[in-house]
Design a protein around this motif. Structure first.
Motif, PDB file in Angstrom:
ATOM      1  N   ALA A 220     -39.159  16.342  26.080  1.00 44.69           N
ATOM      2  CA  ALA A 220     -40.080  15.789  26.166  1.00 44.69           C
ATOM      3  C   ALA A 220     -40.290  14.950  24.766  1.00 44.69           C
ATOM      4  O   ALA A 220     -40.535  13.741  24.110  1.00 44.69           O
ATOM      5  N   GLY A 221     -40.448  16.016  23.852  1.00 39.91           N
ATOM      6  CA  GLY A 221     -41.069  15.908  22.125  1.00 39.91           C
ATOM      7  C   GLY A 221     -42.275  17.447  22.513  1.00 39.91           C
ATOM      8  O   GLY A 221     -41.920  18.113  23.222  1.00 39.91           O
ATOM      9  N   ILE A 222     -43.063  16.777  21.034  1.00 37.49           N
ATOM     10  CA  ILE A 222     -43.680  18.424  20.942  1.00 37.49           C
ATOM     11  C   ILE A 222     -44.686  18.058  20.177  1.00 37.49           C
ATOM     12  O   ILE A 222     -45.383  17.106  20.690  1.00 37.49           O
ATOM     13  N   PHE A 223     -45.951  19.006  21.301  1.00 33.56           N
ATOM     14  CA  PHE A 223     -47.186  18.407  21.110  1.00 33.56           C
ATOM     15  C   PHE A 223     -47.886  19.896  20.522  1.00 33.56           C
ATOM     16  O   PHE A 223     -46.785  21.131  19.712  1.00 33.56           O
ATOM     17  N   CYS A 224     -49.039  19.255  19.992  1.00 30.42           N
ATOM     18  CA  CYS A 224     -49.299  19.780  18.175  1.00 30.42           C
ATOM     19  C   CYS A 224     -51.040  20.447  17.975  1.00 30.42           C
ATOM     20  O   CYS A 224     -51.393  19.385  18.179  1.00 30.42           O
ATOM     21  N   LEU A 225     -50.800  21.475  18.144  1.00 31.49           N
ATOM     22  CA  LEU A 225     -52.555  21.567  18.159  1.00 31.49           C
ATOM     23  C   LEU A 225     -52.939  22.424  16.677  1.00 31.49           C
ATOM     24  O   LEU A 225     -52.411  23.399  16.167  1.00 31.49           O
ATOM     25  N   GLY A 226     -53.489  21.608  15.687  1.00 32.85           N
ATOM     26  CA  GLY A 226     -53.869  21.903  14.272  1.00 32.85           C
ATOM     27  C   GLY A 226     -55.219  21.683  13.997  1.00 32.85           C
ATOM     28  O   GLY A 226     -56.529  21.133  14.434  1.00 32.85           O
ATOM     29  N   TYR A 227     -55.635  22.705  12.608  1.00 38.38           N
ATOM     30  CA  TYR A 227     -56.935  22.191  12.068  1.00 38.38           C
ATOM     31  C   TYR A 227     -57.016  22.385  10.681  1.00 38.38           C
ATOM     32  O   TYR A 227     -55.505  22.843  10.076  1.00 38.38           O
ATOM     33  N   ASN A 228     -57.362  22.264   9.572  1.00 36.00           N
ATOM     34  CA  ASN A 228     -58.134  22.151   8.090  1.00 36.00           C
ATOM     35  C   ASN A 228     -58.453  23.724   8.005  1.00 36.00           C
ATOM     36  O   ASN A 228     -58.995  23.780   8.451  1.00 36.00           O
ATOM     37  N   ILE A 229     -56.847  23.780   7.629  1.00 40.69           N
ATOM     38  CA  ILE A 229     -57.883  24.945   6.586  1.00 40.69           C
ATOM     39  C   ILE A 229     -57.279  25.593   5.055  1.00 40.69           C
ATOM     40  O   ILE A 229     -57.650  26.338   4.463  1.00 40.69           O
TER      41      ILE A 229
END
Length: 205
Positions: free
Chosen positions: A109-118
């Motif tokens: 169904a797609g891609i889940f992405c969890l991120g933050y600024n580094i």
């Protein structure tokens, strides 16, 4: 999918984490408020837009490779470092974890992405690496100086001391003895100075 929806709700207004999902068409299907605010200059409404409009073109291949790993390994998170446009002609560095999404029938169904600024972390690391390189260069120079002082200078100085001592023992001429004493005294002082400098260089490393 239920736990992913709960995570989206929990972190929708996070001021630290980015959350995005992209459908199988490669377009954003969801972005949390922090991501929307950060990249509003790219597009006021990112949902429905191609996922790559916020990123460095060279990192699109990274996204593709990581996404393929996610679909080949359901339930596993995979990391990716992605550069994003900062709106000032440069880039932000962002760190992500990707996970494949599947519908109730098990269809991708797609891609889940969890991120933050580094970005700050990357900048600090570059400065640290620069400092380390400078330290290595200076350490190499100090070692070279220490070697030259210890071997190239002290070797002939030792010969001078030996020759002056031999000459001192083989003459009764008071004027020549006085000169020998002066040579020995100054050579010994120079030898002590060189030893001190080599010691200082060694302790400084």
């Amino acid at each position: 999918m239920k736990h992913l929806e709960e995570t989206k709700k929990l972190l929708h207004k996070s001021s630290y984490f980015y959350i995005i999902t992209a459908g199988m068409d490669g377009n954003y299907s969801y972005v949390n408020q922090h991501y929307a605010d950060q990249f509003a200059y790219v597009h006021k409404k990112l949902e429905g837009q191609p996922y790559h409009i916020t990123m460095h073109p060279d990192d699109c291949e990274t996204c593709r490779e990581v996404s393929e790993k996610c679909f080949a390994n359901p339930g596993i998170l995979f990391p990716a470092t992605i550069r994003k446009h900062d709106g000032k002609g440069g880039y932000l560095y962002t760190q992500w974890e990707y996970r494949a999404m599947f519908d109730e029938d098990g269809t991708p169904a797609g891609i889940f992405c969890l991120g933050y600024n580094i970005t700050e972390f990357v900048a600090d690391r570059l400065l640290l690496n620069g400092a380390r390189n400078e330290i290595r260069e200076k350490a190499g120079l100090l070692n070279k100086v220490a070697f030259q002082q210890s071997h190239l200078i002290r070797a002939p100085l030792t010969n001078i001391l030996s020759l002056a001592a031999i000459l001192e023992k083989r003459t009764d001429d008071k004027q020549l003895l006085s000169l020998c004493h002066m040579i020995l005294d100054n050579a010994l002082r120079l030898d002590r100075e060189i030893k001190g400098m080599v010691g200082d260089i060694s302790s400084a490393q």
